[in-house]
Design an enzyme around this catalytic site. Structure first.
Site, PDB file in Angstrom:
ATOM      1  N   GLY A  14       0.849  -1.186   0.000  1.00  0.00           N
ATOM      2  CA  GLY A  14       0.000   0.000   0.000  1.00  0.00           C
ATOM      3  C   GLY A  14       0.885   1.235   0.000  1.00  0.00           C
ATOM      4  O   GLY A  14       2.093   1.134   0.226  1.00  0.00           O
ATOM      5  N   ALA A  18       0.361   3.822   4.772  1.00  0.00           N
ATOM      6  CA  ALA A  18      -0.919   3.082   4.807  1.00  0.00           C
ATOM      7  C   ALA A  18      -1.040   2.178   6.030  1.00  0.00           C
ATOM      8  O   ALA A  18      -2.149   1.856   6.459  1.00  0.00           O
ATOM      9  CB  ALA A  18      -1.067   2.252   3.528  1.00  0.00           C
ATOM     10  N   GLY A  19       0.098   1.732   6.562  1.00  0.00           N
ATOM     11  CA  GLY A  19       0.060   0.853   7.738  1.00  0.00           C
ATOM     12  C   GLY A  19       0.712  -0.500   7.496  1.00  0.00           C
ATOM     13  O   GLY A  19       0.512  -1.454   8.244  1.00  0.00           O
ATOM     14  N   GLU A  38      11.335  -4.071   5.204  1.00  0.00           N
ATOM     15  CA  GLU A  38      12.166  -3.306   4.271  1.00  0.00           C
ATOM     16  C   GLU A  38      13.075  -2.352   5.036  1.00  0.00           C
ATOM     17  O   GLU A  38      12.742  -1.900   6.134  1.00  0.00           O
ATOM     18  CB  GLU A  38      11.298  -2.500   3.307  1.00  0.00           C
ATOM     19  CG  GLU A  38      10.555  -1.340   3.969  1.00  0.00           C
ATOM     20  CD  GLU A  38       9.796  -0.486   2.988  1.00  0.00           C
ATOM     21  OE1 GLU A  38       9.953  -0.655   1.761  1.00  0.00           O
ATOM     22  OE2 GLU A  38       9.000   0.356   3.464  1.00  0.00           O
ATOM     23  N   TYR A  50      14.170  13.287  -1.066  1.00  0.00           N
ATOM     24  CA  TYR A  50      13.010  14.130  -0.762  1.00  0.00           C
ATOM     25  C   TYR A  50      13.296  15.613  -0.918  1.00  0.00           C
ATOM     26  O   TYR A  50      12.389  16.435  -1.009  1.00  0.00           O
ATOM     27  CB  TYR A  50      12.483  13.803   0.641  1.00  0.00           C
ATOM     28  CG  TYR A  50      11.612  12.568   0.663  1.00  0.00           C
ATOM     29  CD1 TYR A  50      11.936  11.471   1.449  1.00  0.00           C
ATOM     30  CD2 TYR A  50      10.480  12.476  -0.150  1.00  0.00           C
ATOM     31  CE1 TYR A  50      11.149  10.326   1.448  1.00  0.00           C
ATOM     32  CE2 TYR A  50       9.695  11.351  -0.157  1.00  0.00           C
ATOM     33  CZ  TYR A  50      10.021  10.278   0.637  1.00  0.00           C
ATOM     34  OH  TYR A  50       9.243   9.137   0.631  1.00  0.00           O
ATOM     35  N   ASP A  89       6.639  -6.554   4.813  1.00  0.00           N
ATOM     36  CA  ASP A  89       5.966  -5.254   4.675  1.00  0.00           C
ATOM     37  C   ASP A  89       6.247  -4.639   3.302  1.00  0.00           C
ATOM     38  O   ASP A  89       6.063  -3.418   3.114  1.00  0.00           O
ATOM     39  CB  ASP A  89       6.349  -4.298   5.818  1.00  0.00           C
ATOM     40  CG  ASP A  89       7.817  -3.869   5.785  1.00  0.00           C
ATOM     41  OD1 ASP A  89       8.167  -2.992   6.610  1.00  0.00           O
ATOM     42  OD2 ASP A  89       8.598  -4.392   4.956  1.00  0.00           O
TER      43      ASP A  89
HETATM   44  N1  LIG Z   1      -4.983   1.211  10.421  1.00  0.00           N
HETATM   45  C1  LIG Z   1      -4.375   2.156  11.170  1.00  0.00           C
HETATM   46  N2  LIG Z   1      -5.106   2.903  12.013  1.00  0.00           N
HETATM   47  C2  LIG Z   1      -4.508   3.872  12.749  1.00  0.00           C
HETATM   48  N3  LIG Z   1      -3.183   4.160  12.719  1.00  0.00           N
HETATM   49  C3  LIG Z   1      -2.414   3.426  11.876  1.00  0.00           C
HETATM   50  C4  LIG Z   1      -2.957   2.400  11.078  1.00  0.00           C
HETATM   51  N4  LIG Z   1      -1.940   1.833  10.360  1.00  0.00           N
HETATM   52  C5  LIG Z   1      -0.821   2.496  10.698  1.00  0.00           C
HETATM   53  N5  LIG Z   1      -1.089   3.452  11.609  1.00  0.00           N
HETATM   54  C6  LIG Z   1      -0.106   4.409  12.156  1.00  0.00           C
HETATM   55  O1  LIG Z   1       0.325   5.200  11.031  1.00  0.00           O
HETATM   56  C7  LIG Z   1       1.766   5.357  11.034  1.00  0.00           C
HETATM   57  C8  LIG Z   1       2.345   4.730   9.755  1.00  0.00           C
HETATM   58  O2  LIG Z   1       2.223   3.323   9.861  1.00  0.00           O
HETATM   59  P1  LIG Z   1       3.299   2.375   9.139  1.00  0.00           P
HETATM   60  O3  LIG Z   1       2.972   0.977   9.559  1.00  0.00           O
HETATM   61  O4  LIG Z   1       4.678   2.875   9.397  1.00  0.00           O
HETATM   62  O5  LIG Z   1       2.924   2.592   7.601  1.00  0.00           O
HETATM   63  P2  LIG Z   1       3.729   2.128   6.296  1.00  0.00           P
HETATM   64  O6  LIG Z   1       4.660   1.000   6.724  1.00  0.00           O
HETATM   65  O7  LIG Z   1       2.672   1.689   5.328  1.00  0.00           O
HETATM   66  O8  LIG Z   1       4.456   3.333   5.813  1.00  0.00           O
HETATM   67  C9  LIG Z   1       2.262   4.708  12.302  1.00  0.00           C
HETATM   68  O9  LIG Z   1       2.374   5.730  13.305  1.00  0.00           O
HETATM   69  C10 LIG Z   1       1.158   3.735  12.690  1.00  0.00           C
HETATM   70  O10 LIG Z   1       1.049   3.566  14.094  1.00  0.00           O
HETATM   71  N1  LIG Z   2      11.666   6.342  -4.035  1.00  0.00           N
HETATM   72  C1  LIG Z   2      11.356   5.257  -3.287  1.00  0.00           C
HETATM   73  N2  LIG Z   2      11.003   5.459  -2.009  1.00  0.00           N
HETATM   74  C2  LIG Z   2      10.690   4.346  -1.313  1.00  0.00           C
HETATM   75  C3  LIG Z   2      10.714   3.035  -1.842  1.00  0.00           C
HETATM   76  N3  LIG Z   2      10.335   2.142  -0.864  1.00  0.00           N
HETATM   77  C4  LIG Z   2      10.092   2.891   0.222  1.00  0.00           C
HETATM   78  N4  LIG Z   2      10.305   4.208  -0.038  1.00  0.00           N
HETATM   79  C5  LIG Z   2      10.213   5.324   0.910  1.00  0.00           C
HETATM   80  C6  LIG Z   2       8.805   5.819   1.121  1.00  0.00           C
HETATM   81  C7  LIG Z   2       8.820   6.223   2.564  1.00  0.00           C
HETATM   82  O1  LIG Z   2       9.348   7.524   2.704  1.00  0.00           O
HETATM   83  C8  LIG Z   2       9.793   5.233   3.217  1.00  0.00           C
HETATM   84  C9  LIG Z   2       9.117   4.025   3.808  1.00  0.00           C
HETATM   85  O2  LIG Z   2       8.274   3.479   2.852  1.00  0.00           O
HETATM   86  P1  LIG Z   2       6.847   2.900   3.307  1.00  0.00           P
HETATM   87  O3  LIG Z   2       6.174   2.499   2.040  1.00  0.00           O
HETATM   88  O4  LIG Z   2       7.179   1.738   4.206  1.00  0.00           O
HETATM   89  O5  LIG Z   2       6.167   4.011   4.012  1.00  0.00           O
HETATM   90  O6  LIG Z   2      10.679   4.830   2.160  1.00  0.00           O
HETATM   91  C10 LIG Z   2      11.110   2.862  -3.207  1.00  0.00           C
HETATM   92  O7  LIG Z   2      11.195   1.733  -3.752  1.00  0.00           O
HETATM   93  N5  LIG Z   2      11.431   4.011  -3.871  1.00  0.00           N
END
Ligand SMILES: Nc1ncnc2c1ncn2[C@@H]1O[C@H](COP(=O)(O)OP(=O)(O)O)[C@@H](O)[C@H]1O
Ligand SMILES: Nc1nc2c(ncn2[C@H]2C[C@H](O)[C@@H](COP(=O)(O)O)O2)c(=O)[nH]1
Length: 216
Positions: A14, A18-19, A38, A50, A89
């Site tokens: 996602g 997204a979580g 990851e 960024y 993840d």
């Molecule tokens: N379904 C959810 N409901 C509420 N908070 C969430 C949910 N999923 C993730 N979070 C919160 O949102 C933030 C981002 O979650 P994270 O797992 O790091 O997302 P991703 O790995 O997709 O980038 C964290 O602070 C987490 O606690």
């Molecule tokens: N340009 C890219 N950025 C990436 C990739 N995989 C992760 N990311 C970045 C996006 C977020 O800032 C952070 C963590 O990623 P999440 O998806 O876990 O929030 O790293 C990539 O392949 N390319």
């Protein structure tokens, strides 16, 4: 030839925030599956990316690709080939999804040749959990997570990624109907704080795993 194995290999995917990591961690604890996480902060180019995407995107995408290549090779060697189940993840496809947005054409052409060589025989997840969520929810969660470098994320960048994920998941289900994609509403489900929401996800996943095992 993609490396074959029978164990469940679940990828949580996602858009940013997204979580994925939160859900993957909870699922690995619930099922006692090996967790594949990851790398993020170890990517030395990401914070520069960024600040200036065009200048730093090639090194950023290549670093993620090479690191994930090694992670997935080791995962097959140490877990999947031995019958151990895994929850991750990320799915390696995310690399390509980001690269298509961040790389200029001539870099993307070179990246895709390397991507196809490196990923051609990697093990692929046999169940995908796809979390979608509105832009506001994603931005709020990124802010809550509090990574300094992500404070400069352009909402339009995130919106485009979200759209790309939606399209990719539709295409993936069409091309690989044997791989279940369980779509989760990230706006409505709070699997972090609400045990009922988490158990509903587990029920859906149990069904998908049981169905796959019956086909073996
Ligand atoms: N379904 C959810 N409901 C509420 N908070 C969430 C949910 N999923 C993730 N979070 C919160 O949102 C933030 C981002 O979650 P994270 O797992 O790091 O997302 P991703 O790995 O997709 O980038 C964290 O602070 C987490 O606690
Ligand atoms: N340009 C890219 N950025 C990436 C990739 N995989 C992760 N990311 C970045 C996006 C977020 O800032 C952070 C963590 O990623 P999440 O998806 O876990 O929030 O790293 C990539 O392949 N390319």
């Amino acid at each position: 030839m993609t490396k074959q194995f029978d164990a469940p290999f679940i990828a949580v995917e996602g858009p940013i925030g997204a979580g994925k990591t939160s859900l993957a961690l909870k699922l690995s604890e619930h099922y006692r599956f090996h967790l594949l996480e990851e790398i993020v902060d170890e990517n030395p180019f990401l914070s520069k990316f960024y600040e200036d995407i065009d200048e730093w995107s090639f090194q950023t995408e290549m670093f993620f690709l090479c690191n994930r290549f090694k992670q997935l090779e080791d995962l097959y060697e140490n877990q999947l080939s031995k019958g151990y189940s895994v929850v991750s993840d990320y799915h390696i496809f995310k690399n390509h999804l980001f690269a298509k947005q961040t790389l200029r054409d001539e870099h993307l052409a070179k990246y895709e040749r390397i991507y196809n060589i490196l990923t051609g025989d990697l093990p692929r997840p046999n169940v995908i959990l796809y979390i979608n969520a509105s832009l506001d929810t994603l931005l709020n969660r990124i802010s809550r997570r509090g990574r300094e470098m992500e404070k400069s994320i352009d909402p339009s960048y995130l919106q485009q990624l979200s759209g790309d994920y939606e399209q990719f998941m539709r295409d993936h289900q069409h091309v690989y109907p044997e791989i279940p994609v369980i779509t989760l509403d990230g706006d409505r489900l709070d699997f972090v704080a609400n045990p009922h929401d988490f158990s509903r996800i587990v029920d859906q996943l149990d069904e998908a795993i049981t169905k796959k095992r019956s086909l073996l």
